[in-house]
Design a protein around this motif. Structure first.
Motif, mmCIF file in Angstrom:
data_model
loop_
_atom_site.group_PDB
_atom_site.id
_atom_site.type_symbol
_atom_site.label_atom_id
_atom_site.label_comp_id
_atom_site.label_asym_id
_atom_site.label_seq_id
_atom_site.Cartn_x
_atom_site.Cartn_y
_atom_site.Cartn_z
ATOM 1 N N UNK A 160 -7.126 3.075 -3.350
ATOM 2 C CA UNK A 160 -5.919 2.268 -3.130
ATOM 3 C C UNK A 160 -6.085 1.282 -1.986
ATOM 4 N N UNK A 161 -6.760 1.710 -0.930
ATOM 5 C CA UNK A 161 -6.901 0.836 0.232
ATOM 6 C C UNK A 161 -8.106 -0.084 0.089
ATOM 7 N N UNK A 171 -10.689 0.636 5.103
ATOM 8 C CA UNK A 171 -10.526 -0.810 5.215
ATOM 9 C C UNK A 171 -9.942 -1.055 6.594
ATOM 10 N N UNK A 172 -10.759 -1.497 7.559
ATOM 11 C CA UNK A 172 -10.298 -1.538 8.954
ATOM 12 C C UNK A 172 -8.914 -2.153 9.129
ATOM 13 N N UNK A 188 0.829 -1.205 0.000
ATOM 14 C CA UNK A 188 0.000 0.000 0.000
ATOM 15 C C UNK A 188 0.864 1.257 0.000
ATOM 16 N N UNK A 211 -4.610 17.953 -0.267
ATOM 17 C CA UNK A 211 -5.885 17.627 0.360
ATOM 18 C C UNK A 211 -6.132 16.123 0.423
ATOM 19 N N UNK A 217 -8.730 7.571 -7.618
ATOM 20 C CA UNK A 217 -7.690 6.556 -7.732
ATOM 21 C C UNK A 217 -7.010 6.351 -6.377
ATOM 22 N N UNK A 218 -6.627 7.455 -5.717
ATOM 23 C CA UNK A 218 -5.977 7.326 -4.403
ATOM 24 C C UNK A 218 -6.929 6.743 -3.372
ATOM 25 N N UNK A 219 -8.181 7.231 -3.381
ATOM 26 C CA UNK A 219 -9.131 6.765 -2.373
ATOM 27 C C UNK A 219 -9.383 5.271 -2.521
ATOM 28 N N UNK A 238 -5.325 12.651 2.495
ATOM 29 C CA UNK A 238 -4.851 12.201 3.812
ATOM 30 C C UNK A 238 -5.096 10.715 4.004
ATOM 31 N N UNK A 239 -4.013 9.975 4.189
ATOM 32 C CA UNK A 239 -4.095 8.533 4.457
ATOM 33 C C UNK A 239 -3.773 8.258 5.909
ATOM 34 N N UNK A 240 -4.468 7.297 6.506
ATOM 35 C CA UNK A 240 -4.116 6.786 7.823
ATOM 36 C C UNK A 240 -3.900 5.297 7.689
ATOM 37 N N UNK A 241 -2.637 4.885 7.796
ATOM 38 C CA UNK A 241 -2.305 3.472 7.600
ATOM 39 C C UNK A 241 -2.003 2.810 8.940
ATOM 40 N N UNK A 242 -2.472 1.587 9.096
ATOM 41 C CA UNK A 242 -2.095 0.809 10.278
ATOM 42 C C UNK A 242 -0.640 0.359 10.112
ATOM 43 N N UNK A 275 -6.371 -2.228 7.040
ATOM 44 C CA UNK A 275 -5.260 -1.546 6.378
ATOM 45 C C UNK A 275 -5.174 -0.082 6.801
ATOM 46 N N UNK A 276 -6.300 0.605 6.754
ATOM 47 C CA UNK A 276 -6.295 2.012 7.125
ATOM 48 C C UNK A 276 -7.430 2.726 6.424
ATOM 49 N N UNK A 277 -7.370 4.057 6.436
ATOM 50 C CA UNK A 277 -8.424 4.821 5.786
ATOM 51 C C UNK A 277 -7.827 5.989 5.016
ATOM 52 N N UNK A 278 -8.603 6.524 4.107
ATOM 53 C CA UNK A 278 -8.121 7.644 3.310
ATOM 54 C C UNK A 278 -9.272 8.618 3.089
ATOM 55 N N UNK A 279 -8.934 9.909 3.154
ATOM 56 C CA UNK A 279 -9.910 10.963 2.902
ATOM 57 C C UNK A 279 -9.316 11.924 1.877
ATOM 58 N N UNK A 280 -10.053 12.179 0.815
ATOM 59 C CA UNK A 280 -9.631 13.106 -0.234
ATOM 60 C C UNK A 280 -10.662 14.217 -0.355
ATOM 61 N N UNK A 281 -10.187 15.456 -0.483
ATOM 62 C CA UNK A 281 -11.124 16.541 -0.768
ATOM 63 C C UNK A 281 -10.827 17.118 -2.142
#
Lengths: 381, 381
Positions: free
Chosen positions: B283-284, B309-310, A81, A110, B279-281, A112-116, B312-318
């Motif tokens: 990825x997970x 995706x609990x 990832x 803008x 595309x980025x959002x 933002x990823x949060x990866x475990x 792997x992580x989360x992503x937020x795009x604006x």
């Protein structure tokens, strides 16, 4: 851990260490890339336990600021990832911050990823190598030496030692030898050493796969690569990279007696014409009979290359030689091995030296004894 | 049969007909390429019984002699070997001669192949198409229409009719529609016809695979392609090519009622920024949950795209929009379908029209109603 970094440097570093990461490993922590940050810069590490690569990105380079460190530390992030994310981030600058429970925030514009993340303490330490003897070799020469030998390693695990390339250092000369027992490639070159006594000897076997990966990761340049050989590991070091490979255990066969010292027929021929004729002659032989073509000397500096597959058809190629010396000859050999050898030689003219239809023969460039390609003929009925 | 031919024309023709040859067919004769020679030139034919391609090489073109015919005739040669051989022949001219028992000699310079040929009488005849109605469409427009719809066909054989693209001709307009029942692509354009009465109608389904192969074989040009639609076959014809495809049997579902005619939320956004954020959002989200991302309107012409995706992580795009009209909205959809649709639109700005979180929505360019992309949202829990 908290830092910001120029995206293109991060992308390049991640791509380099990804060469060592296997996504199918059974050791979960090795599916990750380790990121370590201190006041000097950012280190990225990838490993599949055979190969380990560390790429270092300094705080600044040529007066350009690359990394801004807010807090030192380390983390391991899922390589699959993380490598995709960094490639696709929208801005030139990336901020990476480890929060609680190894949760890692990656921000760019803008996005933002949060990866475990994973606990960096669980990541294996790189081998500690004592640098008593350091050799140096220009990067482009090293890449050549790898390319000219590694193709000849065995792909079969029947004799694991033959899946590696034998590296011998003696008298400030490095000799690389690969063989799959049907053909052999040998390349030698002078190397310079630091603190290396003249009587220093080394004789190790480096996995072919490691050398292929090393070659891919090295830029074509004349800068020197440092090489440190120990009992179980070899380290290749450039300005910003450490590349460790384990060595293969066991002793490599003595290949010196294999190489004939005299010849009965010598042929001098244009490499490209000969290669293309072999390629065509092998077109009909690829499926059956292990890609074997027949080679015969004819009158008037001509050779004939032919192949016959009763179900498909036959092909006859004639090639004009520069010169044929010695006895007439008919011999059969693997077209693939011949083409591999010709491509490795990097020469517009080559010399082939035969000592009879059932004996190994040598392919060399006219005036350079630093590279030898040897092929065992095939008995045909 | 005996003729000589310029190698580059032969290579190009063979490459074209190879697109129809399947090396894994159960009909042995179809693993071959048929070569027919008469006083006008050389015809090459390849077929897998779904698609048949004939490429014609004339005796001369623009005053340049391409083929010299010594004796007319025909032969079938194994495509796998023949295509490799012609590519690798050493000289600009190739001589081909059929001897007894279909044995075929291929000569070029000092290279000579003898291939076992097959009886050309066994090769199936191409469909005989009566050309009552011939449509014409510029090649580049045809390639666009294919590219903008064919990606949306179903890849599953559960409903075979959906693996094709529905082509409807009515009122001198061609409408192409593809759907896999989760998304739909529609593209229409005016076509001109020869001897085509105004009330002429056609409604056929062309296999997606045929259209993909056709698109690959056509050069990007403004020359017109002739199209002849019959009950079981469609023929595409250019200056030197005939491309036949069988049609899919069965009736295509009526998709007109699927397309909403009103909307509650309209969003105008820059395609590239939106595509990259999607595309980025995604990825997970790629492994699990079918690549679904969430989409929400925010204040001040902003939209948020997110995925979680609990493990792997989360992503937020604006993403900043040009304009948002109508009601606030939260909706989830497949990122892959959205990216496919955006890539098909070929427009720097797009308009997305929603009629609620559970209703299909449309993606279009701002001022062009010749192309519509429709996606069904995904229910999330």
């Amino acid at each position: 851990m908290r830092f910001s970094i120029q995206k293109d440097y991060l992308v390049k570093g991640v791509q380099e260490v990804m060469k060592a990461v296997s996504l199918r490993t059974t050791i979960p922590i090795l599916t990750g890339i380790k990121i370590s940050v201190n006041e000097e810069g950012v280190s990225l590490t990838g490993s599949d336990s055979d190969i380990s690569i560390e790429s270092f990105i300094p705080i600044e380079e040529n007066g350009k600021e690359i990394v801004e460190v807010h807090q030192a530390g380390s983390i391991v992030l899922q390589a699959k990832y993380f490598s995709e994310i960094v490639k696709k981030l929208p801005r030139e600058t990336v901020e990476i911050e480890v929060e609680s429970h190894f949760m890692t925030k990656i921000k760019s514009g803008k996005s933002e990823f949060n990866l475990n993340g994973l606990d960096p303490e669980e990541y294996p330490l790189l081998p500690q190598i004592e640098e008593h003897h350091v050799f140096q070799i220009p990067t482009d020469l090293l890449k050549h030496m790898i390319r000219q030998t590694v193709f000849a390693v065995s792909t079969s695990e029947t004799r694991p030692i033959l899946t590696g390339v034998n590296w011998k250092v003696y008298n400030s000369e490095l000799v690389c030898i690969a063989t799959d027992s049907h053909r052999l490639a040998l390349r030698k070159a002078k190397v310079s050493g630091r603190n290396v006594p003249e009587e220093f000897k080394a004789n190790v076997v480096i996995p072919g796969k490691s050398l292929n990966e090393l070659s891919k990761i090295l830029d074509e340049s004349e800068e020197a690569v440092d090489i440190v050989i120990t009992d179980y590991q070899v380290l290749f070091r450039t300005k910003h990279l450490l590349f460790f490979s384990r060595l293969l255990e066991g002793s490599y066969p003595d290949t010196s007696r294999l190489i004939p010292t005299e010849s009965k027929t010598d042929i001098f021929v244009n490499t490209k014409e000969f290669l293309q004729a072999i390629d065509r002659a092998s077109l009909l032989a690829r499926d059956g009979r292990n890609n074997v073509v027949r080679f015969s000397t004819l009158e008037q500096r001509m050779i004939e290359i032919s192949s016959n597959s009763p179900e498909i058809g036959k092909v006859v190629e004639e090639v004009q030689c520069e010169q044929i010396e010695g006895e007439d000859l008919k011999i059969s050999f693997s077209a693939k091995y011949m083409m591999d050898a010709l491509k490795a030689l990097d020469s517009s003219e080559i010399k082939i030296s035969f000592t009879g239809a059932m004996r190994p023969f040598l392919i060399r460039t006219a005036n350079d004894d630093s590279i030898i390609q040897l092929i065992l003929p095939v008995r045909t009925y």
